[in-house]
Design a protein around this motif. Structure first.
Motif, PDB file in Angstrom:
ATOM      1  N   LYS A  79       4.037  -7.383   5.019  1.00  0.00           N
ATOM      2  CA  LYS A  79       4.793  -8.478   4.213  1.00  0.00           C
ATOM      3  C   LYS A  79       5.594  -9.489   5.469  1.00  0.00           C
TER       4      LYS A  79
ATOM      5  N   GLY B 276      -0.814 -15.827   0.819  1.00  0.00           N
ATOM      6  CA  GLY B 276      -0.122 -14.508  -0.196  1.00  0.00           C
ATOM      7  C   GLY B 276      -0.681 -13.100   0.261  1.00  0.00           C
ATOM      8  N   GLY B 277      -0.324 -12.428  -0.513  1.00  0.00           N
ATOM      9  CA  GLY B 277      -1.223 -11.689   0.011  1.00  0.00           C
ATOM     10  C   GLY B 277      -1.043 -10.342  -1.245  1.00  0.00           C
TER      11      GLY B 277
ATOM     12  N   VAL C  80       3.070 -12.540   5.887  1.00  0.00           N
ATOM     13  CA  VAL C  80       3.102 -13.596   4.696  1.00  0.00           C
ATOM     14  C   VAL C  80       4.755 -13.942   5.059  1.00  0.00           C
TER      15      VAL C  80
ATOM     16  N   HIS D 125       3.258 -13.074  -3.877  1.00  0.00           N
ATOM     17  CA  HIS D 125       2.448 -14.615  -3.474  1.00  0.00           C
ATOM     18  C   HIS D 125       4.157 -15.619  -2.140  1.00  0.00           C
TER      19      HIS D 125
END
Length: 181
Positions: A129, A143-144, A132, A159
């Motif tokens: 988190k 994105g992750g 990103v 995203h």
């Protein structure tokens, strides 16, 4: 593997392929996959060497033999194998039978960062988190992706400024992520 529930323990539900949970009862027959598990806040377990009784160690349908468990969780749900599932030739099926085909790698690839950990609740999602959000604030598009081995049918994509996956909103709500949509 097809297995019968002998005693309901910590996992009182099993996740179905569409994401819903089904309550488990003694005598239920369930489809599960053998796999090792290392989740320090739940169980450490290994695939048994025989088709004897074992445990359901993840609600995603993972069956293995518990080696150790956290004091904070109940004992695992006990199951007994009934038999292995086979293909049209009678061979036991394996997850690798359904692997995606290999693809040719492109000449150039985007920069990729991997956040890995050997146990649950070790900060992987929080780290993703923050990465990103930091890259998005710096003007990068990206994105992750968070992938759980025990949830083979669900891969959730979050995203930041590059579109939205159908389940991204649900994923953000479940994990408390406040990423731009």
């Amino acid at each position: 593997m097809l297995a019968r529930v002998e005693r309901v323990g910590n996992h009182r539900h099993i996740e179905q392929p569409h994401g819903r949970r089904a309550a488990l009862r003694v005598g239920d027959e369930i489809l599960v996959a053998y796999a090792n598990r290392y989740a320090t806040d739940q169980y450490e377990s290994e695939v048994p060497t025989t088709l004897g009784p074992c445990q359901l160690v993840a609600s995603g349908g993972i069956a293995s033999q518990v080696i150790t468990r956290s004091r904070d969780v109940r004992t695992a749900t006990d199951i007994t194998p009934i038999g292995l599932l086979g293909d049209e030739r009678g061979r036991p099926i394996n997850v690798r039978d359904f692997a995606l085909p290999s693809i040719d790698e492109p000449a150039s690839r985007p920069k990729t960062f991997a956040v890995l950990g050997t146990s649950m609740n070790s900060g992987k999602t929080t780290t993703i988190k923050q990465l990103v959000q930091g890259f998005a604030q710096a003007g990068y598009k990206g994105g992750g992706n968070e992938s759980h081995r025990h949830r083979l049918w669900r891969r959730l994509l979050v995203h930041a400024r590059c579109g939205r996956a159908p389940d991204a909103r649900l994923h953000r709500r479940r994990h408390g992520l406040d990423l731009p949509g």
